[in-house]
Design an enzyme around this catalytic site. Structure first.
Site, PDB file in Angstrom:
ATOM      1  N   HIS A  53       0.851  -1.197   0.000  1.00 39.94           N
ATOM      2  CA  HIS A  53       0.000   0.000   0.000  1.00 39.94           C
ATOM      3  C   HIS A  53       0.882   1.240   0.000  1.00 39.94           C
ATOM      4  CE1 HIS A  53       0.787  -0.406   4.310  1.00 39.94           C
ATOM      5  NE2 HIS A  53       0.245   0.777   4.544  1.00 39.94           N
ATOM      6  N   HIS A  55       1.412   3.980   1.851  1.00 38.19           N
ATOM      7  CA  HIS A  55       1.945   4.793   2.959  1.00 38.19           C
ATOM      8  C   HIS A  55       3.468   4.884   2.894  1.00 38.19           C
ATOM      9  CE1 HIS A  55      -1.908   4.278   5.589  1.00 38.19           C
ATOM     10  NE2 HIS A  55      -1.991   5.281   4.742  1.00 38.19           N
ATOM     11  N   ASP A  57       5.810   4.979   5.010  1.00 41.07           N
ATOM     12  CA  ASP A  57       6.678   4.072   5.776  1.00 41.07           C
ATOM     13  C   ASP A  57       6.722   2.666   5.174  1.00 41.07           C
ATOM     14  OD1 ASP A  57       3.993   3.666   6.662  1.00 41.07           O
ATOM     15  OD2 ASP A  57       4.724   2.740   8.510  1.00 41.07           O
ATOM     16  N   HIS A  58       6.073   2.499   4.023  1.00 35.79           N
ATOM     17  CA  HIS A  58       6.145   1.229   3.285  1.00 35.79           C
ATOM     18  C   HIS A  58       6.756   1.391   1.894  1.00 35.79           C
ATOM     19  CE1 HIS A  58       3.656  -1.279   6.106  1.00 35.79           C
ATOM     20  NE2 HIS A  58       3.484  -0.050   6.572  1.00 35.79           N
ATOM     21  N   HIS A 111      -7.577  -0.395   5.391  1.00 32.91           N
ATOM     22  CA  HIS A 111      -6.531   0.483   5.933  1.00 32.91           C
ATOM     23  C   HIS A 111      -6.262   1.603   4.931  1.00 32.91           C
ATOM     24  CE1 HIS A 111      -2.856   1.644   8.037  1.00 32.91           C
ATOM     25  NE2 HIS A 111      -2.166   1.464   6.934  1.00 32.91           N
ATOM     26  N   ASP A 132      -0.339  -3.531   6.414  1.00 34.41           N
ATOM     27  CA  ASP A 132      -0.947  -2.973   7.624  1.00 34.41           C
ATOM     28  C   ASP A 132      -2.417  -3.350   7.749  1.00 34.41           C
ATOM     29  OD1 ASP A 132       1.459  -1.794   8.219  1.00 34.41           O
ATOM     30  OD2 ASP A 132       0.821   0.253   7.753  1.00 34.41           O
ATOM     31  N   HIS A 170       4.421  -4.316  11.010  1.00 35.52           N
ATOM     32  CA  HIS A 170       4.862  -3.641  12.240  1.00 35.52           C
ATOM     33  C   HIS A 170       4.958  -4.602  13.422  1.00 35.52           C
ATOM     34  CE1 HIS A 170       4.483   0.601  10.866  1.00 35.52           C
ATOM     35  NE2 HIS A 170       3.545   0.117  10.079  1.00 35.52           N
TER      36      HIS A 170
END
Ligand SMILES: [Zn+2]
Length: 258
Positions: A53, A55, A57-58, A111, A132, A170
């Protein structure tokens, strides 16, 4: 034989790395630095990037990794993924470059609106990379989708074989178990799991991967149909919850404020 190792990133992200021979593939590289350091240290060449996805942080590390290795980038068709070369949706199958591995994409919105998972047999073990959406003993927050979508996505993940290894994005497991115990305080499975996961953290080890079977037993967000879970969610919400999705939504709201 493909092995899968977590490269830690940021405070609590894992960049799952699949390696065999001199090749490696990374899932959700939120930052490039730890990946480049690992590849250099191990003498590996990156052969592909998989994203679940959009985001940051990915996906934040993708441009720097592509600049160095020029590899294909697989990602969800319905989201904007930097450097994406292959857009994937439900049922699409890919032969992962550099590895003897075929994976199938699953649409798991909630998400984010276009979130996908990758499921396949990794050297004899069913495995899912779910970003996530499903966490160990928890689930992601619903930022873009609806509770209905998230419940359907979690249900499709829960329907995978029980021995499927769950590689999520995570290290949230211990906090998730604390919430799960608020929902099911009498669960022996949860007490047992809490002790096992705490011992892993005390040794400095990741709690992941989990398995779908363990999640079905201990993850409250997969357990909305269980009478005790529905009862606890209803009591907390101050009303009687009927449908599974209503119970799931009440659990998610409860956790958000936990
Ligand atoms: Zn996310």
């Amino acid at each position: 034989m493909i092995t899968i190792i977590p490269i830690p990133a940021f405070a609590d992200n894992y960049i799952w790395t699949l390696r065999e021979g001199g090749n490696a593939v990374v899932v959700d590289p939120g930052e490039a630095g730890p990946v480049l350091a690992y590849l250099d240290r191990e003498g590996l060449a990156l052969t592909a990037i998989l994203a679940t996805h959009h985001h940051n942080d990915h996906v934040g590390g993708i441009p720097a990794l592509v600049a160095r290795y020029g590899v294909p980038v697989f990602g969800p068709a319905r989201e904007s993924i930097p450097e994406r070369t292959q857009a994937l949706g439900e049922g699409d199958e890919i032969d992962v470059p550099g590895l003897p591995l075929r994976l199938r994409a699953m649409d798991i919105p909630g998400h984010t609106s276009g979130h996908i998972a990758y499921f396949g047999d990794v050297s004899g073990t069913p495995s899912v990379f779910c970003g996530d959406t499903l966490f160990a003993a928890g689930c992601g927050r619903i930022f873009e989708g609806t509770p209905q979508q998230m419940w359907a996505s979690l249900s499709s993940l829960a329907a995978l074989p029980p021995d499927t290894r769950v590689y999520c994005g995570h290290e949230y497991t211990l906090a998730n178990i604390r919430f799960a115990l608020a929902v099911e305080p009498d669960s022996a499975h949860l007490r047992d799991r809490q002790a096992r996961e705490q011992a892993k953290r005390d040794r400095g080890e990741p709690t992941l991967p989990s398995t779908i079977g363990e999640e079905r037993l201990t993850n409250p967000f997969l357990r909305a149909p269980v009478p005790g879970v529905r009862k606890a969610a209803s009591a907390h919400a101050g009303g009687t919850l009927a449908a599974d999705v209503e119970t799931f939504a009440a659990l998610r709201a409860w956790k958000n404020a936990f």
